[in-house]
Scaffold this motif. Structure first.
Motif, PDB file in Angstrom:
ATOM      1  N   ARG A  31       8.974   7.494  -7.513  1.00  0.00           N
ATOM      2  CA  ARG A  31      10.077   8.292  -6.973  1.00  0.00           C
ATOM      3  C   ARG A  31      11.353   7.458  -6.812  1.00  0.00           C
ATOM      4  NH1 ARG A  31       6.182  10.054  -3.344  1.00  0.00           N
ATOM      5  NH2 ARG A  31       7.177   8.924  -1.634  1.00  0.00           N
ATOM      6  N   MET A  32      11.162   6.174  -6.584  1.00  0.00           N
ATOM      7  CA  MET A  32      12.302   5.283  -6.397  1.00  0.00           C
ATOM      8  C   MET A  32      12.997   4.935  -7.707  1.00  0.00           C
ATOM      9  SD  MET A  32      12.789   4.746  -3.219  1.00  0.00           S
ATOM     10  CE  MET A  32      13.901   3.372  -3.389  1.00  0.00           C
ATOM     11  N   GLY A  33      12.380   5.258  -8.819  1.00  0.00           N
ATOM     12  CA  GLY A  33      12.999   4.993 -10.113  1.00  0.00           C
ATOM     13  C   GLY A  33      12.417   3.826 -10.880  1.00  0.00           C
ATOM     14  N   TYR A  34      11.253   3.339 -10.448  1.00  0.00           N
ATOM     15  CA  TYR A  34      10.576   2.260 -11.168  1.00  0.00           C
ATOM     16  C   TYR A  34       9.446   2.830 -12.026  1.00  0.00           C
ATOM     17  CZ  TYR A  34      13.114  -0.934  -8.125  1.00  0.00           C
ATOM     18  OH  TYR A  34      14.107  -1.625  -7.473  1.00  0.00           O
ATOM     19  N   ALA A  70       3.058   6.097  -6.113  1.00  0.00           N
ATOM     20  CA  ALA A  70       3.865   7.314  -6.185  1.00  0.00           C
ATOM     21  C   ALA A  70       5.275   7.073  -5.644  1.00  0.00           C
ATOM     22  CB  ALA A  70       3.179   8.426  -5.397  1.00  0.00           C
ATOM     23  N   TRP A  71       5.375   6.282  -4.579  1.00  0.00           N
ATOM     24  CA  TRP A  71       6.685   5.982  -3.997  1.00  0.00           C
ATOM     25  C   TRP A  71       7.545   5.184  -4.961  1.00  0.00           C
ATOM     26  CZ3 TRP A  71       8.712   1.120  -2.416  1.00  0.00           C
ATOM     27  CH2 TRP A  71       9.934   1.200  -1.727  1.00  0.00           C
ATOM     28  N   PRO A 112       6.285   1.608   6.594  1.00  0.00           N
ATOM     29  CA  PRO A 112       7.665   1.924   6.201  1.00  0.00           C
ATOM     30  C   PRO A 112       8.590   0.716   6.224  1.00  0.00           C
ATOM     31  CG  PRO A 112       7.137   2.848   8.359  1.00  0.00           C
ATOM     32  CD  PRO A 112       5.855   2.375   7.766  1.00  0.00           C
ATOM     33  N   ALA A 113       8.344  -0.211   7.145  1.00  0.00           N
ATOM     34  CA  ALA A 113       9.161  -1.431   7.180  1.00  0.00           C
ATOM     35  C   ALA A 113       8.925  -2.265   5.936  1.00  0.00           C
ATOM     36  CB  ALA A 113       8.855  -2.240   8.436  1.00  0.00           C
ATOM     37  N   ALA A 114       7.664  -2.311   5.473  1.00  0.00           N
ATOM     38  CA  ALA A 114       7.346  -3.048   4.252  1.00  0.00           C
ATOM     39  C   ALA A 114       8.010  -2.373   3.050  1.00  0.00           C
ATOM     40  CB  ALA A 114       5.833  -3.107   4.052  1.00  0.00           C
ATOM     41  N   TYR A 115       8.000  -1.046   3.010  1.00  0.00           N
ATOM     42  CA  TYR A 115       8.629  -0.317   1.911  1.00  0.00           C
ATOM     43  C   TYR A 115      10.131  -0.613   1.853  1.00  0.00           C
ATOM     44  CZ  TYR A 115       4.570   2.577   0.704  1.00  0.00           C
ATOM     45  OH  TYR A 115       3.342   3.022   0.263  1.00  0.00           O
TER      46      TYR A 115
END
Length: 289
Positions: A106-109, A102-103, A272-275
């Motif tokens: 949302r990021m455009g991929y 889902a992320w 979050p650091a991995a993201y």
């Protein structure tokens, strides 16, 4: 009657009841094999289980992710609509990667689940029979190179596929993936052995005798040892707090590839650091294309 000191000394070294000296034992000669043998040194010690309990903290990583700007796409590069295929780890399914999926959207991929089902099968067969179908679909629908992201064993699979299909892959990102060995928590190793025995029983001669071990000579492991082209952006994200596999096995030893972050093994797909690293590396890849 007093004995002289010399007699007392002889008595100490004699046989019981006599003054005859004991027979001296000759030192045993070591065999030439033992004498010339050097102690073998393992490249890494057995995986420490002292951090195993910390894996229960992955829930905190989920909560932290939802409270950070990166989760909402703030302060990180946006996507370009290219396909990103995400691959689950050992005994996992695509289901637990829904947050990452889902992320990425949302990021455009354009994210794709792997479609491999439960990751408890010969990796070579998973690639040939299932993952390649997903890759072909993503290539056809986007008309451009794809990105691969794999967690744990899924990362090992992703890295192998990247070497097999260098013309189709723009970047490969591994999350806590043991690329350089199978040193893991004993519980995980026992589970892997059970899976290996089931694979041999189910497929018989359809797989190699050493399937699901580091000794296998299949295309999957051969590709894993191969280098990827310089044009492909490769990233290996790892954590020293890994309670599942030895974190040292998750590095490539290339400082341009390896990225250390804090966190747990299980929580790597919610970290979050991995993201943040994923967003930056994906952006670097599509800027090179």
């Amino acid at each position: 009657m007093q004995h002289s000191p010399s007699l007392r000394a002889d008595a100490k070294i004699g046989r019981p009841g006599t003054n005859l000296p004991r027979k001296q034992k000759r030192p045993t000669k070591r065999s030439s094999k033992t004498k010339g043998r050097k102690a073998t040194r393992q490249p890494y010690p057995e995986a420490s289980t002292s951090f195993f309990w910390t894996e229960a903290l992955f829930g905190a990583e989920i909560l932290l992710l939802h409270a950070t700007p990166v989760y909402y796409g703030l302060g990180v590069p946006r996507g370009d609509g290219s396909a990103v295929i995400i691959i689950p780890g050992f005994l996992g399914t695509d289901l637990y990667l829904m947050e990452l999926h889902a992320w990425l959207r949302r990021m455009g991929y354009r994210p794709y689940f792997s479609g491999i089902g439960i990751n408890a099968e010969c990796p070579n067969l998973l690639i040939q029979r299932r993952l390649n179908q997903t890759i072909e679909k993503a290539l056809a629908e986007t008309g451009r190179k794809i990105h691969l992201i794999g967690h744990s064993l899924g990362g090992v699979i992703a890295r192998s596929v990247a070497a097999q299909r260098p013309n189709d892959v723009a970047s490969v990102i591994t999350l806590a993936a043991p690329l350089r060995g199978t040193i893991a928590n004993p519980t995980v190793l026992h589970a892997a052995e059970a899976v290996r025995l089931r694979i041999l029983q189910e497929h018989g001669r359809g797989v190699l005798p050493d399937c699901y071990t580091g000794r296998c000579t299949c295309n999957f492991l051969d590709s894993l040892r191969s280098k990827v082209p310089e044009s492909m952006v490769e990233t290996a994200i790892y954590t020293r707090q890994d309670g599942i596999v030895d974190w040292r096995c998750c590095r490539t030893m290339d400082p341009d590839v390896d990225v250390e972050i804090p966190g747990t093994h299980i929580g790597m797909t919610f970290n979050p650091a991995a993201y943040m690293v994923v967003a930056e590396r994906l952006a670097r890849a599509h800027s090179i294309e």
